[in-house]
Design an enzyme around this catalytic site. Structure first.
Site, mmCIF file in Angstrom:
data_model
loop_
_atom_site.group_PDB
_atom_site.id
_atom_site.type_symbol
_atom_site.label_atom_id
_atom_site.label_comp_id
_atom_site.label_asym_id
_atom_site.label_seq_id
_atom_site.Cartn_x
_atom_site.Cartn_y
_atom_site.Cartn_z
ATOM 1 N N ALA A 136 0.696 -1.202 0.041
ATOM 2 C CA ALA A 136 0.099 0.033 0.105
ATOM 3 C C ALA A 136 1.018 1.274 0.019
ATOM 4 C CB ALA A 136 -0.983 -0.021 1.152
ATOM 5 N N SER A 137 0.536 2.239 -0.751
ATOM 6 C CA SER A 137 1.173 3.653 -0.754
ATOM 7 C C SER A 137 0.483 4.605 -0.744
ATOM 8 C CB SER A 137 2.060 3.503 -2.059
ATOM 9 O OG SER A 137 2.869 4.744 -2.117
ATOM 10 N N GLN A 142 4.078 4.505 3.115
ATOM 11 C CA GLN A 142 3.786 3.294 2.491
ATOM 12 C C GLN A 142 3.746 2.296 3.445
ATOM 13 O OE1 GLN A 142 6.599 3.757 -0.716
ATOM 14 N NE2 GLN A 142 7.934 2.410 0.103
ATOM 15 N N LYS A 157 4.436 0.604 8.526
ATOM 16 C CA LYS A 157 4.311 1.995 7.722
ATOM 17 C C LYS A 157 5.257 2.773 7.755
ATOM 18 C CE LYS A 157 0.128 3.708 8.113
ATOM 19 N NZ LYS A 157 -1.030 4.679 8.430
ATOM 20 N N ASP A 292 -12.818 7.645 10.115
ATOM 21 C CA ASP A 292 -12.914 7.120 8.495
ATOM 22 C C ASP A 292 -13.172 5.774 8.124
ATOM 23 O OD1 ASP A 292 -12.748 7.955 5.721
ATOM 24 O OD2 ASP A 292 -10.569 7.604 5.599
#
Length: 559
Positions: A136-137, A142, A157, A292
């Site tokens: 994931a970036s 990332q 991370k 979120d």
């Protein structure tokens, strides 16, 4: 700590000339040349080639595209502002919510350098294994899969190298442009661009510190430690710093992947109820919530437990605000528009004097539109959006955390509808609202509040005699003086002084004229051509003073 440096206007304007040109060129490219012209910064465009595409798109769409093209700092600013209807119009928040990070990953060599800088030893000494390619970036960092020991997978991370410097440069430019906008653009002060930038800087400061996110995860884990259906990833503090966050690696199915959930044989209705309970407890029981909860941040684990990730954005609503919000909901449900209008003014931050009669009328129409329908006919998302628009129309700004709470409710309601189209989120929330109301009037709560009042009263009574005696002593000694400040008094006094002076001069002039006339009539020597010189001198002096007084009055604009 992110801050805006105190530098001269010239330095601030030309320190990063190339970046200024990029930013202003992109703003011009998307059809905002009127803003550039009004801000008087078009000289930056001299050497920039540009075109003006997307002219058929709406203003809000073009704003979103400007932010996307300007890069990570601006994308992040748009994402933060999408949750701030207290700062920008509601329709713009909905458009900015579509912003997505489209940032390529940075090389593994830089990952190794960051690990070495943070832990003082190479990556092979910190982790048992570490995958070079991130899974994931995003704009801030990332995520890589790694192992602390054999069969102990973790997600790591890593913050982007130099991101703080990049953000600091962009923030300095944005802050300067915000000041120019507020100074040169009409009606821009209502949108408070400088305040927006300063709020964003504070928000981004938290997101650039992974320790804050780790603390959020741990707090949420403590809240649901006894809830077997909920799982929060574990934080590995020994392998975490401000720029590196090491947490439990989560394997599961994303909440919106209905086909995968069905293939796994999971009970979608049960998952929906559990997920709704999870969010409603965060809001109504604890006040601390994941701000979120979109489908990409919610996973269904193999044992059907629900797991949330990415705690970079959280919200907190204190008990008094929660109680006001619940009273507001009950006022709407009972169609008590007068009480609802009063509660709404207390809950929000009115920018102008609210027309209560107009507000009550709009609330009455809102209740008539939605409360007469059956639950299955209601669209909670549309209903809440219309309620927020009603607030905006009456100049009432929703506090940021309250809006985040409403947004979290809407997000989870959307996920719930995907999993179970028949699910009634509003009906499911009723027991939580009822429970929160009963707690407000419960005997333990009332007892605690009475005990607090009694304690504060006793403390006041204990200190009152001593404080009163001290005040009387200081009055006797002349140590206490009262200062009265009347706004505009200085100007009044100055005007009065000027008026008094002019009256005095007028009296002197009149006296000179009268005295000179008597001298001339009495033919007092010395004489020239039979006329008294003293009398003539008096008339000349009166004339000079009269002209001077007239000029002074004309200059002050009081003629």
């Amino acid at each position: 700590m992110l801050s805006f440096k105190t530098v001269s206007k010239v330095t601030k304007r030309y320190r990063h000339l190339v970046r200024y040109q990029q930013i202003i060129g992109i703003i011009f490219k998307y059809g905002f040349e009127n803003i550039i012209d009004a801000m008087k910064i078009d000289h930056y465009l001299d050497i920039i080639p540009f075109s003006k595409p997307h002219q058929k798109l709406s203003r809000n769409q073009r704003i979103r595209m400007v932010l996307e093209e300007l890069g990570p700092t601006f994308i992040k600013m748009g994402q933060v502002l999408s949750s701030r209807p207290d700062l920008i119009p509601l329709d713009l928040t909905r458009e900015l919510a579509k912003l997505q990070d489209k940032v390529p990953s940075f090389p593994f060599e830089q990952v190794e350098q960051i690990i070495l800088a943070e832990f003082g030893k190479p990556i092979s000494d910190v982790f048992h294994s570490f995958e070079k390619d991130p899974f994931a970036s995003a704009s801030i960092g990332q995520v890589h899969r790694a192992e602390l020991s054999p069969n102990e997978p973790v997600a790591v991370k890593i913050q982007r190298p130099g991101i703080r410097k990049t953000v600091a440069v962009d923030l300095e430019i944005i802050h300067y442009l915000a000041q120019v906008m507020e100074k040169n653009l009409e009606d821009m002060e209502i949108f408070r661009p400088v305040k927006i930038v300063e709020e964003f800087a504070r928000s981004l400061e938290k997101e650039l510190d992974y320790m804050v996110e780790a603390a959020n995860m741990e707090q949420m884990a403590e809240q649901f430690a006894k809830e077997p259906a909920i799982h929060i990833p574990e934080v590995y503090w020994s392998h975490s710093t401000q720029r590196v966050l090491c947490m439990e690696f989560i394997q599961g199915i994303k909440a919106d992947d209905v086909k995968a959930i069905d293939r796994a044989g999971f009970d979608r209705k049960k998952i929906t109820r559990t997920g709704a309970d999870f969010v409603l407890r965060q809001v109504f029981e604890f006040g601390f919530f994941h701000a979120d909860p979109h489908p990409g941040n919610i996973f269904i684990l193999n044992d059907q437990r629900i797991c949330m990730i990415d705690f970079g954005m959280t919200g907190f609503v204190d008990s008094s605000t929660r109680e006001l919000f619940i009273d507001l909901l009950q006022g709407l449900a009972s169609n008590n528009t007068r009480n609802t209008a009063r509660l709404l003014c207390r809950l929000t931050e009115p920018e102008v004097s609210v027309n209560m009669a107009s507000l009550e009328k709009d609330l009455s129409q809102f209740c008539a539109l939605y409360l007469s329908r059956k639950l299955e006919e209601l669209n909670p998302s549309r209903m809440i959006h219309q309620f927020l628009e009603l607030c905006t129309r009456h100049g009432m700004r929703i506090p940021p955390d309250l809006f985040l709470m409403i947004k979290a409710f809407l997000s989870i309601e959307g996920v719930a509808r995907q999993l179970d189209p028949q699910f009634d989120m509003l009906g499911h929330a009723r027991p939580y609202i009822r429970s929160a109301t009963l707690k407000k009037y419960s005997l333990p709560r009332i007892s605690r509040e009475l005990a607090t009042i009694a304690k504060d009263t006793m403390a006041l009574l204990q200190t009152l005699p001593g404080d009163t005696g001290s005040i009387i002593t200081q009055i006797k000694q002349g140590k206490i003086k009262a200062t009265v400040s009347i706004e505009g008094l200085d100007r009044i006094m100055m005007t009065q002084d000027q008026t008094s002076n002019r009256i005095s001069f007028a009296i002197i002039i009149a006296a000179l004229i009268l005295g000179s006339a008597i001298v001339l009539n009495s033919r007092i020597p010395p004489m020239i051509f039979g006329v008294s010189i003293i009398g003539i001198a008096g008339f000349i002096a009166a004339a000079v003073l009269g002209i001077w007084l007239l000029v002074a009055i004309i200059r002050s604009g009081r003629l």
